[in-house]
Design an enzyme around this catalytic site. Structure first.
Site, PDB file in Angstrom:
ATOM      1  N   ASP A 256       5.452  -7.960   7.161  1.00  0.00           N
ATOM      2  CA  ASP A 256       6.354  -8.996   7.034  1.00  0.00           C
ATOM      3  C   ASP A 256       6.412  -9.783   8.337  1.00  0.00           C
ATOM      4  O   ASP A 256       6.392 -11.059   8.420  1.00  0.00           O
ATOM      5  CB  ASP A 256       7.525  -8.676   6.307  1.00  0.00           C
TER       6      ASP A 256
ATOM      7  N   LYS B  49       3.211  -1.681   6.103  1.00  0.00           N
ATOM      8  CA  LYS B  49       4.711  -1.533   5.876  1.00  0.00           C
ATOM      9  C   LYS B  49       5.057  -0.072   5.574  1.00  0.00           C
ATOM     10  O   LYS B  49       5.543   0.225   4.608  1.00  0.00           O
ATOM     11  CB  LYS B  49       4.758  -2.257   4.495  1.00  0.00           C
TER      12      LYS B  49
ATOM     13  N   ASP C 254      -4.924 -15.748   2.843  1.00  0.00           N
ATOM     14  CA  ASP C 254      -4.606 -16.900   2.243  1.00  0.00           C
ATOM     15  C   ASP C 254      -3.699 -17.650   3.109  1.00  0.00           C
ATOM     16  O   ASP C 254      -3.984 -18.902   3.271  1.00  0.00           O
ATOM     17  CB  ASP C 254      -4.453 -16.580   0.829  1.00  0.00           C
TER      18      ASP C 254
ATOM     19  N   ASP D 109      -5.482  -9.774   1.266  1.00  0.00           N
ATOM     20  CA  ASP D 109      -5.844 -10.867   0.214  1.00  0.00           C
ATOM     21  C   ASP D 109      -4.791 -11.845   0.512  1.00  0.00           C
ATOM     22  O   ASP D 109      -5.101 -13.165   0.581  1.00  0.00           O
ATOM     23  CB  ASP D 109      -5.786 -10.154  -1.253  1.00  0.00           C
TER      24      ASP D 109
ATOM     25  N   TYR E  63      -4.691  -2.489  -5.567  1.00  0.00           N
ATOM     26  CA  TYR E  63      -5.808  -3.186  -6.483  1.00  0.00           C
ATOM     27  C   TYR E  63      -6.864  -1.797  -6.933  1.00  0.00           C
ATOM     28  O   TYR E  63      -7.801  -2.480  -7.560  1.00  0.00           O
ATOM     29  CB  TYR E  63      -6.636  -3.863  -5.534  1.00  0.00           C
TER      30      TYR E  63
END
Ligand code: GGG
Length: 327
Positions: A200, A168, A228, A224, A120
């Protein structure tokens, strides 16, 4: 002492849930001066500019900012506004409330999302018609700042034993390697326990056994997306608040976006924005009032009225009025 609160509803249901949160704050009769400013898709359509300088400046100078939702112009609006308040962490609690039909009622998580970099950071290029690129930025300094915040966050309360670093680094060895190693060494220096999970694997495990997790420090995009995902475990995005915290200022916003499917109908769930306003009250030192708002929201979620996303047929105004009555 008067606190200046910038109010930036943004787009879609942001224009409905932000005034609802302001109504709740006004009912508390605190000496707040609310100053409204515009930003977002509809402003860009009308003026060619999604975030005017005066809106940025207002957020940069106000004591705190209440933000609604960003749509297509999210990168031009919400990322610069987080920069305006110098925010390095986005705190996103995701918990199941009594009375709400949650997929995983045992969920009680807090995401501490790195708020300035990762993918981002805004370094995207279109090299040719065929090739687009994105540079992922991770620094030791931003990772250390998040790590220090996570250590303070878990040490402030007896409820937390430590925190989980989600990353990751087995694939993004350099960037997430820096993220993981820096946070781990800050936590070790502070005597705070950590464990680590690949993002993951975290996505699967949090769906199956959310009670395995508590406080989670994660890179920007992962925070983010995974918050969600957690919203899906507790009853939907209408329930997730957030606080973008900097050293002096903060910007408080629901995790949800503009919800164009229901925008303008007056049925958006105001709970996430009102809980975000309660987080703003805590940030400004109004602990008693913050507690009252949390209790009033929780009682309303349990006893109703509820908006359609939670199976009810109440309007945004009905829910807001019920919360104010319970204050
Ligand atoms: N109120 C949160 C919001 O507007 N979300 C839309 C969005 O795309 N946000 C990106 C982000 O939170 O970084």
């Amino acid at each position: 002492m008067t606190h200046e609160i910038a109010v930036i509803p943004g787009d879609g249901i942001g224009k409905e849930v932000t005034p609802a949160a302001v109504d709740v704050l006004e009912a508390l009769e605190i000496d707040f001066e609310f100053v409204e400013a515009d930003a977002g898709d509809s402003l860009k359509e009308a003026t060619g500019e999604a975030l005017p300088q005066e809106t940025y400046d207002l957020a940069a100078s106000a004591d705190a900012t209440l933000f609604g939702a960003a749509g297509e112009t999210a990168a031009d609006v919400i990322l610069p506004l987080r920069d305006a308040v110098d925010s390095f962490v986005n705190i996103r609690p995701a918990k199941a409330y009594p009375g709400i039909d949650a997929v995983r009622p045992e969920t009680d998580l807090v995401f501490l999302r790195e708020n300035t970099e990762g993918v981002y950071a805004g370094h995207e290029d279109r090299l040719t018609e065929d090739v687009a690129t994105l540079t992922r930025v991770v620094t030791e300094s931003a990772s250390a700042e998040l790590g220090e915040f996570a250590c303070e966050y878990v040490s402030e309360s007896d409820d937390h034993d430590g925190f989980t670093i989600v990353h990751k680094a087995n694939v993004m060895r350099e960037t997430d390697g820096v993220f993981r190693d820096t946070i781990k060494s800050v936590a070790d220096e502070n005597g705070v326990e950590t464990d680590e999970v690949l993002m993951d694997a975290f996505a699967t495990r949090v769906c199956l056994e959310p009670e395995q997790f508590d406080v989670i420090a994660c890179p920007n995009l992962a925070g983010d997306v995974l918050s969600d995902l957690a919203a899906g475990l507790v009853g939907g995005l209408g329930l997730l608040p957030s606080a973008n915290v900097g050293s002096e200022r903060g910007l408080f916003e629901p995790v949800h976006g503009t919800a164009p499917d229901i925008a303008g109908e007056g049925v958006a769930n105001p709970a996430a924005t009102i809980i975000s306003a309660a987080m703003m009250l805590e940030f400004l030192g109004y602990d008693e009032q913050a507690h009252a708002v949390h209790e009033a929201v929780e009682a309303t979620l349990e006893e109703g009225p509820r908006t359609p996303d939670l199976g009810g047929d109440a309007s945004t105004d009905d829910v807001t009025d019920a919360i104010i009555e319970r204050l």
